[in-house]
Write an enzyme that holds these catalytic residues in place. Structure first.
Site, PDB file in Angstrom:
ATOM      1  N   GLY A  80       0.834  -1.185   0.000  1.00 12.29           N
ATOM      2  CA  GLY A  80       0.000   0.000   0.000  1.00 12.29           C
ATOM      3  C   GLY A  80       0.869   1.235   0.000  1.00 12.29           C
ATOM      4  O   GLY A  80       2.071   1.196  -0.264  1.00 12.29           O
ATOM      5  N   GLY A  81       0.249   2.387   0.360  1.00 11.15           N
ATOM      6  CA  GLY A  81       0.982   3.645   0.342  1.00 11.15           C
ATOM      7  C   GLY A  81       2.089   3.704   1.370  1.00 11.15           C
ATOM      8  O   GLY A  81       3.046   4.457   1.228  1.00 11.15           O
ATOM      9  N   VAL A  85       4.150  -5.677   2.940  1.00  9.09           N
ATOM     10  CA  VAL A  85       4.122  -6.671   4.013  1.00  9.09           C
ATOM     11  C   VAL A  85       4.492  -8.026   3.417  1.00  9.09           C
ATOM     12  O   VAL A  85       3.906  -8.440   2.404  1.00  9.09           O
ATOM     13  CB  VAL A  85       2.728  -6.733   4.683  1.00  9.09           C
ATOM     14  N   LYS A 100       6.653  -5.865   7.987  1.00  9.47           N
ATOM     15  CA  LYS A 100       6.217  -4.680   7.251  1.00  9.47           C
ATOM     16  C   LYS A 100       7.432  -3.797   7.002  1.00  9.47           C
ATOM     17  O   LYS A 100       8.087  -3.347   7.942  1.00  9.47           O
ATOM     18  CB  LYS A 100       5.166  -3.918   8.048  1.00  9.47           C
ATOM     19  N   ASP A 192      -8.313   4.926  12.386  1.00  6.85           N
ATOM     20  CA  ASP A 192      -8.411   4.317  11.052  1.00  6.85           C
ATOM     21  C   ASP A 192      -9.014   2.919  11.140  1.00  6.85           C
ATOM     22  O   ASP A 192      -8.512   1.977  10.516  1.00  6.85           O
ATOM     23  CB  ASP A 192      -7.031   4.266  10.399  1.00  6.85           C
TER      24      ASP A 192
END
Length: 807
Positions: A80-81, A85, A100, A192
């Site tokens: 992702g941004g 992972v 990660k 989040d």
């Protein structure tokens, strides 16, 4: 469509999609994108990937590293941004983990490293079976990495592309809500929560009942105090995922972001599981944010008719736009979901039709005005038809219709009075005005309203008492601000309004309630007159209260008022014996009631003042049967007595500066606090009462020392109060009382700093006091005293910012 100015670079658009801008930059960029079709298309492509704020702009995914200390990397699990992972194995431990790797590599700036360190610390602070555990965090060859539990089952978003069974949705969200409550307990905000950040642990072929949800990704988590300070200063920015963000996260209102933001995200996650889509879903990211700000989500049952009504009610309560209207905590949401799963009634209640209509009117004032005009026209037409129908032969039908219209008219009047009271209350909170200016406006509006209402002979008793209560609230504010003549004018007006209603009331509950309300008003007016040394006027008010209560002296509903009357009569006899008369004793009664005997003992004890014996009052309490419900006034008098005994024990410690130890004093007071509660037959309400009274006594102790110039003694009073508040807060973290105690103590420290003077210390103390009062209000949103204290602190802070001296 011509865009207003040059298009922003891709990095800025990514930050808008990821919500990582500050509020000013966010709104400016949003205005450009709203007019630029090209930028909207680019932003939509970003929005389809449900971005989350993790950096200041897009960074290339890290190249696969050669190694990570102690781990052998395997397959890539996702990217992702924020990075990639990998599945990995720790050979030395024989354990499979997830690694990660943060995007950016050695070129990471200090801000990105700080965010990585914050995420690592946040995950490390939480220990809960439904939170992904952190095993290690470090840096190798310039790349930052985290070693986490491996959850191979995929995310909830991947496994639930559409609706899932309601019971499974409730069970999963309950578990995540318990995890969020633990996050809040250690002082963090996740900010989040969403399906893609909930990993599902369990066998690949297992059903929902065989999978365990695990909350992950603390990339934008914040310490609660840090989030509050950042939102006050405007540096927090709008962060999160558009479809699952709370309105206060988007708006960035000062001091508004707290645990309620995560409660909203939990509600949005439950909504997505029940319906297969988020509660707010526009054609673009901009439209999603507009929907979030301006509209209510469609009820889940309108999209998925099989959703049970109670589950829909719980979901919509968590999605309320105002944080104070949501569940008070994530635990409260989890408890309601558990009640529903167990087949018990939930505590949330659906929004009534009147509530939905009121919200619609506030959002759409112009259509609401047209609808009201149409309704008036229809009513006039119906009235004309009714006049014709009365001439017809259907008298029985007409009588029934008239009865229905009368009931509807009374309900409309109820709603009108309630809406008007709420409108006037909101006028006291108008931004941009200090409290004295707001109460001036509200006072004028209330007096104008009551002048019109007294010309309405059919005014319902409950309307009169509601408006009188509002006038007394304003009178209290005016009295505290020094405008005593305005306060007395409001009290006179309230007494006249209720007296007129009492004269028209028949026998029954309305008459008792009106009599008690009138007695309460004139007693409070008498107390104000006595404070101004107008003893004759005070005595006349107390005699009026006694005559009003005389017919109801044996009615338990009048016990509170009788207790207050006895209390005031003793004080008046002590201050002005001639005005009180030769028999200033109790109101006449026909029974030897143990509660009224307790009232007498408490009033006598308080009238004798500090240091007087208190054994008689406690003996009177012992004679009251344990199952008897004590009137509220009696509970407050008992709390006052217990707090006075505790606080008097600190006088010697405060005066002895050489051997003063705030922690030791606090421990000794805590023992006295527990002993006092045991005498009072403990309950949560009584605990909060004693803490409230204790904070008032400690404040008065500090004020007296400060006004006498004994600043060291005033500081010692504030220090033992802080030590006591923290000790009780550690023991009972869900109680609002310790935070109220701490808020008032730090407020006193700011006043002491004014005397030095030390403006930096004043600001520090006020900021901490604001934070503590905000926590107290979040834990007990219905406490009016806390709301008033918080408003006063905000005004002091504004005056400090405006360089106005403390009065």
């Amino acid at each position: 469509m011509t865009p207003p100015g040059p298009c922003p670079p891709p990095e800025a658009l990514h930050r808008l999609g990821a919500d990582s801008l500050d509020v000013g930059g966010f709104l400016a960029l949003e205005a450009h994108v709203a007019e630029c079709a090209c930028c909207q298309d680019r932003l939509d492509r970003l929005a389809r990937h449900e971005p989350t704020e993790t950096s200041d702009g897009p960074r290339p995914a890290p190249a696969r590293p050669a190694e990570v200390p102690g781990c052998v990397l395997g397959a890539e699990l996702g990217r992702g941004g924020s990075g990639v992972v990998y599945e990995a194995v720790q050979p030395r431990l024989g354990r499979r983990v997830a690694v990660k790797i943060l995007a950016g590599g050695p070129a990471l700036d200090a801000r990105a490293r700080e965010r990585w360190l914050r995420e690592a610390r946040a995950v490390a602070r939480v220990r809960h079976p439904n939170v992904v555990r952190l095993h290690e965090a470090g840096e190798h060859d310039g790349r930052l990495y985290l070693v986490l539990d491996l959850i191979p089952g995929g995310s909830l978003r991947d496994l639930a592309p559409g609706p899932i069974p309601p019971r499974d949705a409730a069970r999963l969200v309950e578990a995540v809500a318990r995890a969020v409550e633990e996050i809040h307990r250690v002082g963090l905000l996740h900010l989040d929560v969403k399906p893609s950040n909930i990993l599902m642990d369990g066998p690949a072929d297992a059903g929902w009942e065989g999978r365990t949800p695990m909350l992950s990704d603390f990339g934008i988590a914040r310490d609660e105090a840090e989030a509050f300070e950042a939102s006050v200063s405007g540096t927090l920015g709008a962060r999160g995922t558009p479809a699952f963000m709370a309105p206060e996260q988007v708006d960035g209102r000062p001091g508004a972001i707290g645990p309620a933001a995560d409660v909203f995200a939990l509600g949005a996650t439950l909504y997505a599981l029940l319906t297969g889509r988020p509660p707010f879903q526009g054609a673009s990211a901009i439209e999603t944010l507009d929907l979030l700000r301006a509209t209510e989500p469609p009820p889940p049952r309108s999209l998925a008719p099989g959703v049970p009504r109670d589950l829909e009610t719980a979901c919509l309560k968590a999605l309320q736009k105002a944080p104070s209207r949501r569940y008070a905590s994530a635990a409260a949401l989890a408890d309601d979901l558990r009640r529903w799963l167990d087949g018990r009634p939930i505590e949330a209640r659906p929004v009534s039709a009147a509530g939905r209509l009121a919200r619609w009117c506030r959002r759409r004032p112009a259509p609401a005005a047209l609808a009201a005009a149409l309704a008036v026209t229809i009513l006039v037409a119906l009235a004309g038809l009714a006049a014709l129908w009365r001439r017809s032969e259907h008298q029985r039908g007409l009588a029934e219709a008239a009865r229905v219209r009368a009931l509807r008219g009374e309900a409309t009047a109820d709603d009108a009075v309630a809406d008007l009271v709420a409108l006037l209350r909101r006028s006291v909170e108008v931004p941009g005005q200090f409290s004295s200016e707001r109460t001036d406006d509200a006072t004028a509006a209330v007096l104008d309203l009551t002048a019109k209402l007294r010309r309405t002979p059919a005014l319902v008793a409950r309307h009169a008492t509601a408006i009188a209560a509002m006038e007394m609230g304003l009178a209290n504010i005016r009295d505290r601000n020094g405008a005593r003549d305005d306060a007395l004018r409001l009290m006179d007006d309230a007494a006249d309004l209720v007296a007129a209603t009492l004269a028209r009331a028949g026998a029954g509950d309305d008459r008792v309630q009106a009599a008690v309300r009138l007695a309460d008003i004139v007693m409070r007016r008498g107390g104000s007159q006595q404070d101004r040394a107008r003893f004759a006027a005070a005595a006349e008010d107390l005699r009026l209260a006694e005559r009003t209560l005389a017919p109801h002296v044996d009615d338990p509903r009048a016990y509170d008022a009788l207790a207050a009357l006895r209390h005031l009569r003793i004080y008046l006899a002590r201050a002005a014996p001639a005005a009180a008369g030769p028999e200033p004793g109790r109101a006449p009664r026909t029974t030897a009631d143990p509660i009224l005997n307790l009232v007498d003992a408490l009033a006598e004890c308080e009238a004798r003042g500090p240091g007087s014996p208190t054994a008689a009052a406690w003996e009177a309490l012992d004679r009251v049967p344990a199952a008897t419900r004590l009137p509220r006034t009696v509970e407050l008098l008992l709390a006052d007595l217990a707090a006075r005994e505790i606080c008097e024990s600190t006088d010697a410690d405060v005066r002895d500066g050489d051997r003063f130890d705030p922690e030791a004093t606090a421990r000794r007071i805590l023992d006295g606090f527990d002993a006092g509660l045991a005498r009072l037959r403990p309950s949560p309400t009584r605990t909060e009462d004693v803490l409230e009274r204790l904070s008032q006594y400690a404040t008065l102790q500090a004020i007296a020392a400060r006004r006498a110039g004994r600043l060291d003694e005033a500081r010692r009073s504030a220090r033992w109060t802080v030590a006591l508040g923290r000790a009780i807060g550690r023991r009972d973290p869900r109680s609002a009382g310790p935070h109220l105690l701490l808020g008032r103590a730090f407020e006193q420290e700011s006043k002491i700093a004014w005397r030095v003077p030390d403006e930096a210390a004043v600001e520090r103390s006020l900021r901490v006091a604001l934070a503590e009062m905000t926590l107290a209000l979040a834990l007990a949103p219905d406490r009016e005293d806390t709301r008033r204290s918080l408003a006063g602190l905000r005004e002091k802070y504004l005056r400090l910012a405006a360089a106005e001296p403390e009065s």
